[in-house]
Design an enzyme around this catalytic site. Structure first.
Site, PDB file in Angstrom:
ATOM      1  N   LYS A 207       0.839  -1.198   0.000  1.00 39.11           N
ATOM      2  CA  LYS A 207       0.000   0.000   0.000  1.00 39.11           C
ATOM      3  C   LYS A 207       0.875   1.249   0.000  1.00 39.11           C
ATOM      4  CE  LYS A 207      -1.667   2.944   2.745  1.00 39.11           C
ATOM      5  NZ  LYS A 207      -1.748   4.103   1.834  1.00 39.11           N
ATOM      6  N   GLY A 260       7.932   5.595   6.959  1.00 37.35           N
ATOM      7  CA  GLY A 260       6.967   6.684   7.127  1.00 37.35           C
ATOM      8  C   GLY A 260       7.218   7.358   8.463  1.00 37.35           C
ATOM      9  N   SER A 261       6.175   7.963   8.995  1.00 33.56           N
ATOM     10  CA  SER A 261       6.385   8.761  10.206  1.00 33.56           C
ATOM     11  C   SER A 261       6.450   7.888  11.461  1.00 33.56           C
ATOM     12  CB  SER A 261       5.258   9.782  10.340  1.00 33.56           C
ATOM     13  OG  SER A 261       4.028   9.099  10.456  1.00 33.56           O
ATOM     14  N   THR A 262       7.098   8.416  12.462  1.00 33.60           N
ATOM     15  CA  THR A 262       7.248   7.716  13.738  1.00 33.60           C
ATOM     16  C   THR A 262       5.881   7.440  14.364  1.00 33.60           C
ATOM     17  OG1 THR A 262       9.411   8.681  14.075  1.00 33.60           O
ATOM     18  CG2 THR A 262       8.271   7.955  16.057  1.00 33.60           C
ATOM     19  N   VAL A 264       2.892   7.054  13.019  1.00 33.40           N
ATOM     20  CA  VAL A 264       2.167   5.956  12.364  1.00 33.40           C
ATOM     21  C   VAL A 264       2.806   4.615  12.717  1.00 33.40           C
ATOM     22  CG1 VAL A 264       1.588   4.944  10.111  1.00 33.40           C
ATOM     23  CG2 VAL A 264       1.234   7.390  10.497  1.00 33.40           C
ATOM     24  N   GLU A 288      11.484   2.237   9.032  1.00 35.94           N
ATOM     25  CA  GLU A 288      12.359   3.412   9.002  1.00 35.94           C
ATOM     26  C   GLU A 288      11.444   4.609   9.154  1.00 35.94           C
ATOM     27  OE1 GLU A 288      15.480   3.395   9.223  1.00 35.94           O
ATOM     28  OE2 GLU A 288      15.746   1.252   8.909  1.00 35.94           O
ATOM     29  N   CYS A 322      13.931  12.167   4.491  1.00 35.40           N
ATOM     30  CA  CYS A 322      13.998  11.821   5.918  1.00 35.40           C
ATOM     31  C   CYS A 322      15.355  12.228   6.482  1.00 35.40           C
ATOM     32  CB  CYS A 322      13.765  10.337   6.093  1.00 35.40           C
ATOM     33  SG  CYS A 322      14.713   9.384   4.924  1.00 35.40           S
ATOM     34  N   GLU A 420       9.726  17.573  13.962  1.00 39.11           N
ATOM     35  CA  GLU A 420      10.006  17.219  12.565  1.00 39.11           C
ATOM     36  C   GLU A 420       9.010  17.990  11.688  1.00 39.11           C
ATOM     37  OE1 GLU A 420       8.906  13.417  10.750  1.00 39.11           O
ATOM     38  OE2 GLU A 420      10.861  13.311   9.777  1.00 39.11           O
TER      39      GLU A 420
END
Ligand code: NAD
Length: 524
Positions: A207, A260-262, A264, A288, A322, A420
């Protein structure tokens, strides 16, 4: 059978009138003329749901590039079923055939697919030609070729045997399916996450982030042309939490390959934890995630080199890497000189759409991202403790444009030194040149992240001190270079702390996560 020794794909220059520039310009025009209808791909079938959502270039949000078909929970189940149906044949296929598919994918991407994937990345993700080239072309080609070589190396790692006893390790794929959940900002990451698991014999439900769907579609065509069998990678366009809700409750869920983001990732980890007793095996959790990447200059640093690192490291691809530098620590003896160079650099860079190859900065990815950045910039303008020394403007009339912005903050824990932002905003703190050691503690302690970081110094003792004291502050640590631009096979990439599980994309370490070895002892 020895796979070819991989070499990094050379970066094309796109000079005016070069063949690659002419081909890319033609492809951009061609893609813009079409208004593609983008289906999901499940079990080798194109799936159209009737729920068509538009895709817009971030730099021209009124233009419709394509429509994609959004699926629902039922499609997630279909994708899992298709993956599991493909699993027996794929897992049993000798690895040389899997290698051949991805080596062919690399060759196709180096040749006929290069312009199309670069153009799709440029239009869909607002990346200029040079940034698209190092991402969608070179890095992804490298991932394919190096991963194949790493796979062979991994399979070759065998235990010792003795007379009468033959020991061996069988690197089985995971029992179930892998979920690849990918971000918007790198086409290469979106391509690598499903394929590295598939290369090791796994079947995948993939996805992508919605803004990357336009280039994801080209990737799926590439995999198909390279000979990837139906059902091995199933591409679905479903809202993240909806997909997660089906996948994380499934008995055959065997692992997640996430970037993706921390926030999530942490939500996902919790969901997996809540469902842990449902699964056949403990799932592999590889992620990551976010960063708050630093540049630290020592009083002995080369001022011009630091300035170039800031301009390129913080603002290429609008700071949406990132690894992008977003907090900078400058010594009082050099700060004015370095900031002077940065301002000079920024005065020459152009911002605009991706079709003008002279534009260094393009649009940020979405309106949500734009609005978030605008709020932080407004906050800095209004705060007497912060000074906006470059940029500080934004405009979303045509596209989501945010000027490269430099904030100087007196407080080293100022909000933009900590959060961030994921955009073209960098915050600088000027420290007393006598206080380098104390500043090392500040760099280490200010952020929960540990993705990338760079130290600039000519003084060897300072380099050594920084390397030691910042040992856990960055998974990728740069000395006298910008903190972006990791190259597959040269600087395996990944961060620790809140930045991820540090399984180093494009390395044997990463591939190890996608196998479940069986140790076999045979006596004669
Ligand atoms: P994101 O976390 O918003 O989305 C990543 C993926 O997760 C998308 O496909 C999204 O649709 C999906 N998703 C979102 N919420 C979900 C949920 N609740 N359940 C299941 N899926 C969900 O990230 P993004 O905005 O696409 O990418 C930017 C982020 O990625 C930044 O934080 C950046 O630092 C990070 N990033 C990290 C690296 C790295 O190597 N460490 C590389 C690239 C990007």
């Amino acid at each position: 059978f020895n796979v070819p020794t991989p070499l990094n794909e050379p970066v094309k220059g796109y000079a005016p009138d070069s063949p690659e520039r002419l081909e890319l310009v033609k492809m951009l025009k061609e893609l813009k003329r079409q208004e593609r209808d983008i289906p999901m791909h499940i079990g080798g079938q194109e799936v159209r749901t009737g729920r068509r959502l538009p895709l817009h270039p971030p730099h021209d949000h009124q233009h419709v590039l394509a429509h994609f078909h959004e699926g629902d929970a039922g499609h997630v189940t279909q994708a899992i079923d298709a993956a599991l149906a493909a699993r027996p044949a794929w897992a049993a296929l000798p690895w040389e055939h899997r290698a051949a598919i991805f080596l062919k994918a690399a060759d196709l991407l180096a040749g006929p697919y290069r312009a199309r994937l670069n153009a799709a990345t440029m239009l869909g993700q607002s990346k200029n030609a040079f940034q698209a080239e190092i991402d969608a072309a070179c890095e992804l080609i490298d991932f394919f070729r190096f991963n194949v070589a790493f796979m062979q190396e991994l399979y070759g790692q065998q235990p010792i045997s003795s007379p009468g006893i033959w020991n061996r390790l069988e690197h089985r794929p995971l029992e179930g399916f892998v979920f690849a959940l990918t971000p918007f900002n790198f086409t290469s990451i979106a391509g690598n996450l499903p394929t590295s698991a598939a290369l090791m014999g796994n079947v995948v439900v993939w996805k992508p982030a919605y803004p990357q769907i336009y280039s994801a579609q080209v990737l799926m065509e590439l995999f198909k042309e390279a000979g990837l069998p139906d059902g091995v990678i199933n591409l679905i366009y479903v809202d993240g939490p909806v997909a997660g809700d089906v996948i994380f409750k499934h008995r055959d869920f065997a692992g997640i390959h996430f970037t993706g983001s921390t926030k999530v990732f942490q939500t996902i980890w919790q969901e997996i934890g809540q469902n842990i007793s449902r699964y056949k095996s403990y799932p592999r959790i590889v992620g990551e995630t976010g960063g708050k990447d630093f540049i630290l200059a020592h009083p002995s640093a080369h001022a011009k080199a630091v300035a170039t690192a800031i301009t390129r490291g913080a603002f290429e691809y609008q700071g949406q890497k990132c690894s992008a530098a977003s907090r900078v620590y400058l010594p009082s003896n050099l700060a004015d000189e370095i900031l002077g160079y940065v301002k000079e650099d920024l005065a020459t860079v152009k911002m605009g759409d991706v079709e003008d190859f002279g534009n260094f900065v393009n649009a940020v990815i979405t309106e949500v991202s734009f609005d978030k950045l605008a709020r932080y910039i407004d906050g800095a303008h209004a705060d007497p403790d912060a000074e906006v020394v470059a940029g500080g403007t934004y405009d979303k009339t045509k596209g989501y444009f945010v000027a490269p912005t430099v904030i100087v903050a007196r407080d080293p824990k100022y909000v933009t030194m900590c959060d961030e932002l994921f955009g073209p905003v960098v915050t600088v703190h000027v420290y007393d040149a006598e206080q380098f050691e104390a500043t090392l503690d500040l760099v280490d302690g200010t952020s929960p992240y540990a993705l990338t970081g760079a130290v600039f110094a000519q003084d060897r003792y300072a380099i050594d001190l920084a390397s030691q004291r910042l040992v856990n502050a960055a998974g990728n640590f740069y000395i006298n270079d910008k903190p972006t631009g990791a190259v597959v096979g040269q600087q395996p990439f990944g961060g620790a702390r809140a930045s991820g599980t540090n399984d180093k994309a494009g390395s044997i370490l990463n591939l190890l996560r996608w196998v479940s070895p069986r140790a076999i002892k045979e006596t004669f």
